[in-house]
Structures are given as C-alpha cells and as structure tokens.
Design a protein around this motif. Structure first.
Motif, PDB file in Angstrom:
ATOM      1  N   LYS A   1     -47.259 -24.343  -8.808  1.00 20.85           N
ATOM      2  CA  LYS A   1     -47.453 -22.965  -8.935  1.00 20.85           C
ATOM      3  C   LYS A   1     -49.059 -22.620  -8.547  1.00 20.85           C
ATOM      4  CE  LYS A   1     -48.583 -22.522 -14.300  1.00 20.85           C
ATOM      5  NZ  LYS A   1     -49.597 -23.356 -13.943  1.00 20.85           N
ATOM      6  N   ASP A   2     -50.150 -23.190  -8.929  1.00 23.25           N
ATOM      7  CA  ASP A   2     -51.511 -23.301  -8.503  1.00 23.25           C
ATOM      8  C   ASP A   2     -51.929 -23.783  -6.869  1.00 23.25           C
ATOM      9  OD1 ASP A   2     -51.833 -22.209 -11.017  1.00 23.25           O
ATOM     10  OD2 ASP A   2     -51.973 -23.839 -11.682  1.00 23.25           O
ATOM     11  N   GLY A   3     -50.645 -23.933  -6.361  1.00 24.42           N
ATOM     12  CA  GLY A   3     -51.083 -24.510  -4.884  1.00 24.42           C
ATOM     13  C   GLY A   3     -51.168 -26.235  -4.956  1.00 24.42           C
ATOM     14  N   GLY A   4     -50.850 -26.674  -5.786  1.00 22.89           N
ATOM     15  CA  GLY A   4     -50.803 -28.252  -5.701  1.00 22.89           C
ATOM     16  C   GLY A   4     -49.335 -28.559  -5.428  1.00 22.89           C
ATOM     17  N   LEU A   5     -49.475 -29.893  -5.270  1.00 24.03           N
ATOM     18  CA  LEU A   5     -48.085 -30.854  -4.987  1.00 24.03           C
ATOM     19  C   LEU A   5     -47.188 -31.119  -6.167  1.00 24.03           C
ATOM     20  CD1 LEU A   5     -47.269 -31.661  -2.066  1.00 24.03           C
ATOM     21  CD2 LEU A   5     -47.866 -33.973  -2.776  1.00 24.03           C
ATOM     22  N   PRO A   6     -47.467 -31.634  -7.295  1.00 20.05           N
ATOM     23  CA  PRO A   6     -46.688 -31.974  -8.524  1.00 20.05           C
ATOM     24  C   PRO A   6     -46.150 -30.812  -9.103  1.00 20.05           C
ATOM     25  CG  PRO A   6     -49.088 -32.115  -9.240  1.00 20.05           C
ATOM     26  CD  PRO A   6     -48.873 -31.866  -7.495  1.00 20.05           C
TER      27      PRO A   6
END
Ligand code: ZN
Length: 446
Positions: free
Chosen positions: A163-168
C-alpha cells in the motif's frame, strides 16, 4: 572436553593451516598450539585424539540465511521464478505458515543441517514478524544454545508494504517504532561483544523494496550506538536497480550511502549488480559482501564480482541464503558451488582454496570477528573434520581439493568452542529422525 583440559588432536590427514601437520592442542575453547610435523606439544596434555583419518578445516561460517524458509522448500507456487515474482508468491504463504512452533523447528532443522555440513557459526536474517512471532530471535537464541553453535541473530525488518509502494503485503510488515524498540531489546539481551562470543546481534532491514529510508537511517544510528553490525540485501537483481531509480532517484549503492551505511560495520547479501566504480566505493569503505552462489543461480540473479570486490578491499564471505532460494542449508556444498560458479566468471584464477577461504576467514570478516574463521594459536577451537572414506572420494589425490571437487557435504566431527558437537557424523543431543518427522509433519500441515 571440559574447560581447561588440554587435548592434542594428533596428526590430521590434512589441515587448512600452513604448518600444523602434527596437529593442534586445544585448551578449553581455544587453540593453544599448532604443531609442525613430528613436533610434540610444549607442555603435557590430558588427552590425545587421533585425527589421521580427518581433513581439518576451520569451522565454516554462514553469513546469510533465512531459516524459516525450510518450511517452504521447492514450493510449487514459487519454483522457476525470479526474485520479485518468487517473493510475491511466497510472502502470503510465509505470513500464514510461520508460527512460533514451526519457526522453532525450522531453526532447529536449519542449524542441524548447517552443523552437519561443517558450519560452526550461523547468521540468520530473520525479517518476517507476522503477529504472534514477536519472539522469533528469542527462539533462535534458545535453539543455538541447545545445539551449541555460534549465531549472529539478525533482527531483520520490513515496514514498506504494497500500500506504500513496497513489495511485501501488509500482513508481514511492522511499524518503525515497534522494529526499533525490539531491536534495542534483542541487542541488550543477546549481543556479546567479547572474544569467543556465542551470540551476537546485527540489525538487518530487509531490502530497499521492503523498508523505508527512515528505517535504514534509524537502524544505522542504533547499530552505531550499540556497537553492532548492519546487514541487508543489496545489488541482487536488476529489478532492485529499477525500483531504487524509480522510487529514490538513485542506484542501490547511492541509497546505502545516503542512509549512513557505507562503512566497515556493514555487510551485504548478494552484491551481484554493482558497477566498477561502485565496487571501488564499497571496497574503499570496507563494506563486506556475502556471496550466495546457489541462490543467485537458482533465481537467475547473476554472478557476483567476487575478485573485484576483494581486490577493492571488501571482505568476501559465503552464505547459503534462504532455504527456499537454495532448497538446502549445506555450507560445504556451497563452497563447491562458489568454486564452480566463479570458474565461469574468472576461469582458473579462482581455486578451491579461495572458496574455502571465503567460507572461513572471509565470512568471519563479514561478521566483524577475528577470533573465528582460521586455525591459529589464540583462535577459538571451531573445527570441521571430514573423512575421505566415502565412494565419492575414492581415488582422490589432494585431500583439501578432494573435499571441494568431489563434493564433501557431511562432516564426521565438528567442534565449537572446544566442544565436540558432531561425532561420527551424528549431532550430539539431537534425534535427527525425530526432527525430520516433526518438521516434515508441521510443514505438511501448514
Ligand atoms: Zn536472502
């Protein structure tokens, strides 16, 4: 062996030491004499053990692993994928299957696998903290103590979710305050700074695509304050380069530098995709690199520039990486893999002795230790002893080369801090069949 009992480990078949053909004298946890051929110990010994069947190495040191992944080896959702797709397939599985019970068994199994392969010090990058697994490092400290191995507990972390632009996914990340507070707790509880330490702690935000720059900076500051080391995945794939350029406007090594990590208390996992000038900066700063050949081959990540990194001044160690990107935890096999992969990169300029050096002295340097990783007077008595009486060694000439070239994978005897932990190929105090049954059952039922 009890403390202060002096034992002469006599006349090894071969030993990775320039002049110790007569064997070693061990006193308590340390090597106190390295004897040339024909020499006798300087002072009387309490016991003598014959090592004339054994090829003796310093205990191997694993500098990158994810032990929980033993639960998801050769997972059907993830095989035949490269890193980002492999991770996206496995994150939700891990969030579901990694519980305190399964994590304890996974740690015990991975440590036992490593120990049997001749490994005496293991660093585990534990970055997965789903709800309920807040005590993961406490579990690992207990398991390492029970099996008698040295361990660098890596307090990993992820705080940048999809949701914040990361992968997990959200299910496996924690917030920054929780991470830093627990990091401080585990350092205070488990980090031993002294010579001969059995437990150390390093801080290990997972990767550029799973943590925020603020967490990288705060972790670096906390590590400096507490005198411990830093570790992260870096330079593993081109996808990571693209992520860093899109999100941070720079390359991974710049990102490292901007966040206060470009110094000699940092070691990195993988280090595959560095440009020549980046290798120069890393080496100049003394940043270590853990080479993970099997993982790099299996995930088709690429070939680490080991020789250039070492020539630039970077400590170069070896790691099996996680048990789902290697599907094994055997460090002696990894030595062979390192030799073979580096032959493709460098030809015969890399030898079996280089690969053995990476798994011992090089790995010790990555962990910031001078008391392990070599056979020398004053060093800790950590030894991996192999025999050459299996079919695979029959006809072999040079015993040290035979270990690597013929594919040694199981030690006959392993000593940690002067104590035998493996005798006649069996780990002391561990029922291997029962461990296999329990771990297999819990994996099947997850
Ligand atoms: Zn890894």
């Amino acid at each position: 062996m009890d403390a202060h009992v002096r034992t002469w480990l006599k006349t090894p078949l071969a030993i990775l030491h320039a002049d110790a053909a007569g064997g070693l004298v061990i006193d308590g946890a340390k090597i106190v004499e390295c004897l040339p051929a024909g020499a006798m110990p300087a002072t009387p010994v309490d016991a003598v053990q014959d090592l004339s069947r054994h090829v003796v190495l310093p205990g191997l040191i694993n500098t990158h692993h994810h032990m929980y992944q033993t639960l998801t080896r050769a997972h059907p959702a993830a095989i035949n994928r490269e890193l980002f797709d492999w991770l996206k397939a496995l994150y939700p599985v891990w969030a579901r299957v990694v519980t305190p019970d399964s994590f304890r068994l996974a740690t015990r199994l991975a440590l036992t696998e490593l120990l049997l392969s001749g490994c005496t010090t293991a660093a585990d990058h534990q970055y997965l903290f789903p709800p309920g697994l807040e005590g993961a490092l406490d579990i690992q400290a207990t398991e390492a103590g029970a099996i008698g191995m040295r361990m660098t507990l890596m307090r990993g972390s992820m705080n940048l979710s999809v949701k914040d632009g990361g992968l997990p996914p959200d299910s496996v990340v924690q917030d920054q305050d929780t991470i830093l507070c627990d990091s401080e707790r585990v350092i205070g509880r488990y980090h031993q700074a002294e010579e001969g330490a059995m437990l150390q702690v390093a801080l290990a935000p997972c990767s550029p695509f799973s943590v925020t720059p603020a967490l990288m900076r705060e972790s670096a500051e906390l590590a400096t304050r507490c005198g411990c080391r830093l570790h992260t995945h870096l330079g593993e794939t081109h996808d990571e380069d693209a992520f860093c350029e899109a999100r941070f406007g720079c390359r991974p090594v710049d990102y490292l530098e901007q966040n206060g990590w470009l110094h000699d208390r940092t070691w990195l996992a993988h280090g595959v995709h560095f440009r020549a000038e980046e290798i120069g900066r890393l080496g100049g700063a003394g940043v270590g690199v853990c080479h993970c050949p099997t993982s790099n081959m299996l995930l088709a990540s690429g070939q680490c520039r080991t020789r250039e990194l070492e020539a630039a001044g970077a400590p170069l160690g070896l790691g099996v990486d996680g048990s789902a990107s290697n599907d094994g935890s055997n460090l002696m096999q990894e030595v062979r893999q390192a030799l073979l992969l580096n032959r493709l990169t460098y030809g015969t300029a890399v030898t079996h002795l280089d690969a053995l050096r990476w798994a011992t002295e090089g790995s010790a340097r990555c962990l910031g230790r001078t008391d392990i990783g070599r056979i020398a007077v004053g060093a800790q008595a950590d030894l991996a002893c192999f025999t050459l009486d299996e079919l695979r060694f029959s006809g072999a000439g040079d015993p040290l080369a035979a270990l690597v070239l013929c594919g040694a994978h199981r030690a006959d005897r392993v000593m940690v801090a002067g104590q035998w932990r493996v005798v006649d190929g069996q780990p002391l105090g561990i029922d291997v069949e029962e461990l296999r049954r329990q771990h297999g059952n819990i994996s099947l039922n997850l």
